[in-house]
Design a protein around this motif. Sequence first.
Motif, mmCIF file in Angstrom:
data_model
loop_
_atom_site.group_PDB
_atom_site.id
_atom_site.type_symbol
_atom_site.label_atom_id
_atom_site.label_comp_id
_atom_site.label_asym_id
_atom_site.label_seq_id
_atom_site.Cartn_x
_atom_site.Cartn_y
_atom_site.Cartn_z
ATOM 1 N N ALA A 1 -0.136 5.819 7.222
ATOM 2 C CA ALA A 1 0.752 4.777 6.696
ATOM 3 C C ALA A 1 0.232 4.222 5.372
ATOM 4 O O ALA A 1 0.998 4.030 4.426
ATOM 5 C CB ALA A 1 0.908 3.657 7.717
ATOM 6 N N LEU A 2 -1.057 3.979 5.306
ATOM 7 C CA LEU A 2 -1.628 3.374 4.102
ATOM 8 C C LEU A 2 -1.741 4.362 2.943
ATOM 9 O O LEU A 2 -1.270 4.106 1.837
ATOM 10 C CB LEU A 2 -2.996 2.762 4.412
ATOM 11 N N PHE A 3 -2.354 5.498 3.185
ATOM 12 C CA PHE A 3 -2.676 6.397 2.080
ATOM 13 C C PHE A 3 -1.617 7.455 1.782
ATOM 14 O O PHE A 3 -1.503 7.899 0.641
ATOM 15 C CB PHE A 3 -4.036 7.050 2.307
ATOM 16 N N GLU A 4 -0.850 7.864 2.766
ATOM 17 C CA GLU A 4 0.169 8.879 2.518
ATOM 18 C C GLU A 4 1.534 8.267 2.210
ATOM 19 O O GLU A 4 2.322 8.861 1.478
ATOM 20 C CB GLU A 4 0.290 9.829 3.710
ATOM 21 N N LEU A 5 1.822 7.097 2.774
ATOM 22 C CA LEU A 5 3.119 6.475 2.540
ATOM 23 C C LEU A 5 3.067 5.367 1.493
ATOM 24 O O LEU A 5 3.928 5.304 0.616
ATOM 25 C CB LEU A 5 3.690 5.929 3.855
ATOM 26 N N ALA A 6 2.071 4.482 1.582
ATOM 27 C CA ALA A 6 2.013 3.328 0.668
ATOM 28 C C ALA A 6 1.365 3.664 -0.675
ATOM 29 O O ALA A 6 1.705 3.067 -1.682
ATOM 30 C CB ALA A 6 1.268 2.176 1.324
ATOM 31 N N HIS A 7 0.429 4.575 -0.710
ATOM 32 C CA HIS A 7 -0.266 4.976 -1.937
ATOM 33 C C HIS A 7 -0.830 3.778 -2.718
ATOM 34 O O HIS A 7 -0.478 3.574 -3.885
ATOM 35 C CB HIS A 7 0.652 5.782 -2.861
ATOM 36 N N PRO A 8 -1.708 2.986 -2.120
ATOM 37 C CA PRO A 8 -2.252 1.840 -2.872
ATOM 38 C C PRO A 8 -3.094 2.323 -4.054
ATOM 39 O O PRO A 8 -3.720 3.376 -3.995
ATOM 40 C CB PRO A 8 -3.117 1.120 -1.845
ATOM 41 N N ARG A 9 -3.081 1.547 -5.103
ATOM 42 C CA ARG A 9 -3.870 1.846 -6.303
ATOM 43 C C ARG A 9 -4.949 0.783 -6.434
ATOM 44 O O ARG A 9 -4.828 -0.299 -5.847
ATOM 45 C CB ARG A 9 -2.948 1.831 -7.521
ATOM 46 N N PRO A 10 -5.982 1.035 -7.209
ATOM 47 C CA PRO A 10 -7.016 0.009 -7.406
ATOM 48 C C PRO A 10 -6.384 -1.308 -7.848
ATOM 49 O O PRO A 10 -5.486 -1.343 -8.689
ATOM 50 C CB PRO A 10 -7.904 0.602 -8.503
ATOM 51 N N GLY A 11 -6.816 -2.396 -7.226
ATOM 52 C CA GLY A 11 -6.307 -3.716 -7.542
ATOM 53 C C GLY A 11 -5.098 -4.125 -6.721
ATOM 54 O O GLY A 11 -4.645 -5.261 -6.802
ATOM 55 N N THR A 12 -4.564 -3.213 -5.920
ATOM 56 C CA THR A 12 -3.411 -3.521 -5.080
ATOM 57 C C THR A 12 -3.838 -4.427 -3.928
ATOM 58 O O THR A 12 -4.885 -4.229 -3.328
ATOM 59 C CB THR A 12 -2.808 -2.223 -4.487
ATOM 60 N N ASN A 13 -3.022 -5.423 -3.633
ATOM 61 C CA ASN A 13 -3.244 -6.259 -2.449
ATOM 62 C C ASN A 13 -2.477 -5.662 -1.282
ATOM 63 O O ASN A 13 -1.347 -5.208 -1.449
ATOM 64 C CB ASN A 13 -2.753 -7.703 -2.698
#
Length: 157
Positions: free
Chosen positions: A135-147
């Motif tokens: 859910a976090l890494f494959e769907l949301a794709h957070p980038r550095p600095g993302t909350n």
Amino acid sequence: MSARKVVIPKAGGYGQLRLENLNQLSPGPGEVVVATEAIGVNYADCVIRMGLYASAKEYVGWPITPGFEFAGTVQSVGAGVEDLAPGARVFGVTRFGGYATHVAVPRHQVFALPSKLTMEQAAGFPAVFLTAYYALFELAHPRPGTNVLVHSAAGGV
């Protein structure tokens, strides 16, 4: 100690959980029998108990033993399983039946236990950790600095 499993005879509350003896498991061709030391407990297991999990009704029905993930020690292997031996420390997944002292599953559903994981950690890895990771890494794709807001963190996922 005899082999045991949790059985839910019909949909309902926690009072439906029964501890029953488990017949001796023998691995079929391509299967592994694991003596469990830890199991994952998930919200889906509660939904099964309440009678609301469609796959449980479709594939198993009542009575049912819940449980999707486990960790333990290989007890025996079936014909064709040549890369695991009794005594190997493993974790794995099953389609229901994990709430038991022993599980029999196809070889491809069992993985070597990494030395850095405890049995308890490994038992929560396949469904709980990998679902959250996906859910976090494959769907949301957070980038550095993302909350990232995590709410309802009391559940497995």
